[in-house]
Write an enzyme that holds these catalytic residues in place. Sequence first.
Site, PDB file in Angstrom:
ATOM      1  N   LEU A  97      60.022  75.399  27.167  1.00 63.80           N
ATOM      2  CA  LEU A  97      58.670  75.076  27.637  1.00 63.80           C
ATOM      3  C   LEU A  97      58.712  74.316  28.963  1.00 63.80           C
ATOM      4  O   LEU A  97      57.794  74.407  29.762  1.00 63.80           O
ATOM      5  CB  LEU A  97      57.951  74.219  26.592  1.00 63.80           C
ATOM      6  CG  LEU A  97      57.585  74.947  25.295  1.00 63.80           C
ATOM      7  CD1 LEU A  97      57.202  73.941  24.212  1.00 63.80           C
ATOM      8  CD2 LEU A  97      56.445  75.914  25.540  1.00 63.80           C
ATOM      9  N   GLY A  98      59.742  73.543  29.164  1.00 65.63           N
ATOM     10  CA  GLY A  98      59.831  72.798  30.414  1.00 65.63           C
ATOM     11  C   GLY A  98      60.958  71.785  30.349  1.00 65.63           C
ATOM     12  O   GLY A  98      61.495  71.513  29.279  1.00 65.63           O
ATOM     13  N   ASP A 118      55.551  54.465  29.610  1.00 69.07           N
ATOM     14  CA  ASP A 118      55.841  55.504  30.611  1.00 69.07           C
ATOM     15  C   ASP A 118      54.634  56.435  30.725  1.00 69.07           C
ATOM     16  O   ASP A 118      54.770  57.648  30.720  1.00 69.07           O
ATOM     17  CB  ASP A 118      57.105  56.275  30.210  1.00 69.07           C
ATOM     18  CG  ASP A 118      57.659  57.119  31.365  1.00 69.07           C
ATOM     19  OD1 ASP A 118      57.394  56.761  32.545  1.00 69.07           O
ATOM     20  OD2 ASP A 118      58.326  58.127  31.094  1.00 69.07           O
TER      21      ASP A 118
HETATM   22  N1  LIG Z   1      54.506  68.965  22.608  1.00 66.74           N
HETATM   23  C1  LIG Z   1      54.529  69.840  23.619  1.00 66.74           C
HETATM   24  N2  LIG Z   1      53.885  71.021  23.504  1.00 66.74           N
HETATM   25  C2  LIG Z   1      53.908  71.898  24.531  1.00 66.74           C
HETATM   26  N3  LIG Z   1      54.531  71.725  25.702  1.00 66.74           N
HETATM   27  C3  LIG Z   1      55.198  70.576  25.864  1.00 66.74           C
HETATM   28  C4  LIG Z   1      55.236  69.578  24.845  1.00 66.74           C
HETATM   29  N4  LIG Z   1      55.968  68.537  25.303  1.00 66.74           N
HETATM   30  C5  LIG Z   1      56.356  68.868  26.547  1.00 66.74           C
HETATM   31  N5  LIG Z   1      55.899  70.094  26.886  1.00 66.74           N
HETATM   32  C6  LIG Z   1      56.123  70.806  28.156  1.00 66.74           C
HETATM   33  O1  LIG Z   1      57.446  70.565  28.579  1.00 66.74           O
HETATM   34  C7  LIG Z   1      57.425  70.037  29.919  1.00 66.74           C
HETATM   35  C8  LIG Z   1      58.576  69.056  30.061  1.00 66.74           C
HETATM   36  O2  LIG Z   1      58.313  67.938  29.250  1.00 66.74           O
HETATM   37  P1  LIG Z   1      59.135  66.605  29.385  1.00 66.74           P
HETATM   38  O3  LIG Z   1      58.506  65.591  28.484  1.00 66.74           O
HETATM   39  O4  LIG Z   1      60.580  66.899  29.198  1.00 66.74           O
HETATM   40  O5  LIG Z   1      58.964  66.278  30.912  1.00 66.74           O
HETATM   41  P2  LIG Z   1      58.162  65.232  31.731  1.00 66.74           P
HETATM   42  O6  LIG Z   1      57.096  64.539  30.918  1.00 66.74           O
HETATM   43  O7  LIG Z   1      57.741  65.942  32.971  1.00 66.74           O
HETATM   44  O8  LIG Z   1      59.300  64.246  32.128  1.00 66.74           O
HETATM   45  P3  LIG Z   1      59.922  62.973  31.388  1.00 66.74           P
HETATM   46  O9  LIG Z   1      61.105  63.470  30.646  1.00 66.74           O
HETATM   47  O10 LIG Z   1      60.278  62.106  32.545  1.00 66.74           O
HETATM   48  O11 LIG Z   1      58.850  62.385  30.505  1.00 66.74           O
HETATM   49  C9  LIG Z   1      56.052  69.395  30.083  1.00 66.74           C
HETATM   50  O12 LIG Z   1      55.628  69.391  31.399  1.00 66.74           O
HETATM   51  C10 LIG Z   1      55.180  70.297  29.237  1.00 66.74           C
HETATM   52  O13 LIG Z   1      54.752  71.393  30.015  1.00 66.74           O
END
Ligand SMILES: Nc1ncnc2c1ncn2[C@@H]1O[C@H](COP(=O)(O)OP(=O)(O)OP(=O)(O)O)[C@@H](O)[C@H]1O
Length: 377
Positions: A15-16, A241
């Site tokens: 997803l990311g 955060d």
């Molecule tokens: N519960 C979820 N459901 C759907 N997509 C999600 C979910 N959590 C995260 N994502 C997707 O995955 C991507 C990456 O999330 P992640 O939390 O790793 O990154 P971030 O918030 O950009 O960075 P960090 O790790 O610094 O918090 C997000 O931008 C979102 O699009």
Amino acid sequence: MPPKLIGPYRVMDTLGSGGVGTVYRALDRRTNDTVALKLLSAAPALDARAARRLAREYETLAELAHPNVVKVFDVGVFQGYPYLVMELIEGLTLRHYLDLRGSDLHSPSGSFSLPRSRALPSDDDSDSWGDAEDSDDSESPFNLAAFSEEEPSEDMNLHGGAESVRALADAADEPDTEGSDDTRPSPALADPKVQLVERRIQEARTDELNRPERMGRLKDAMLQVCEALAYIHGHGLVHRDLKPSNIMVDEDRQVRLMDFGLAKFLADDAGLTGDGRFVGTFRYMSPEQILGEPLDARADLYSLGVILYELLSGRPPFDAKTPSQLWQQVLEVEPAPVLAINLKGDPQLARVAHRLLRKELDDRYQTAEEVYEALAE
Ligand SMILES: Nc1ncnc2c1ncn2[C@@H]1O[C@H](COP(=O)(O)OP(=O)(O)OP(=O)(O)O)[C@@H](O)[C@H]1O
């Protein structure tokens, strides 16, 4: 290549990725439910003690149940790396949601149709000193600087914690011998035609920010974030955060706050890891977080102020080339008035943003409920 199986979860797709790891869409083979699984692969492999601490943190998170807080289902350890299993949100991060326009927003059901979040560029919460000369990403396998969404730098490798931060902020007071703060306009910028074009571009930008339906969505989303914050603060948690990429909006326009608890797990009470590195995203950090002081709910309210300021004005309250310059500004400089940047911005929301950004904790709103009331006026 992502792993095929993580504990009882079958990985379906990615997803990311963020600073600390990767989020997968996964299938719980026991229940057939689809979930989001965040694998903290940038974290250090856990020893038995840390794994027990993770399990304890999970007990707190698992008890949380609120419509605006993402549900956490499970935690585990995969090949030594911690993972968090949560509700899968079919939605967009707050910034992308606010960027939607026109036809994307008007489906017959009232929900919005999605360009899938994974198809969008990652949310840009990051600070802009990625190419700073002091970059050094060779430090540690547990790259907390990456968690902070900036390129790592020596400044961020803060052995000694708060004292080092103060020293850095003091150092930032030194006059800039390279003259990079020379604000005299270049001959091209002094040209009235160039100035006119600049003004028109700025007006177009702020017109875009002030679109009434964007503002309606912004206010509604902020109210929901306040509800989520009031709930987690009521449970004794501080997010630590809070940033736009940790706020998702689902297809029914319901806001979900994510990633709370993670920063706490990764750091001690002062927001520092064992080796003195910060956890959190610099751009959204309150003065007390920068100083390594104990945090309470008001630190999250400050971060909310940074988010609101950015979404109202189109630029962050403080803009600096290095973390130490940013810290110095956060500690000592008043942000430019939102309404000086966005002349036709919403005065009520601008007032709320500025009060959230007050440096003295007692001068801010004291609770998320108070912020809700002020936004709803
Ligand atoms: N519960 C979820 N459901 C759907 N997509 C999600 C979910 N959590 C995260 N994502 C997707 O995955 C991507 C990456 O999330 P992640 O939390 O790793 O990154 P971030 O918030 O950009 O960075 P960090 O790790 O610094 O918090 C997000 O931008 C979102 O699009």
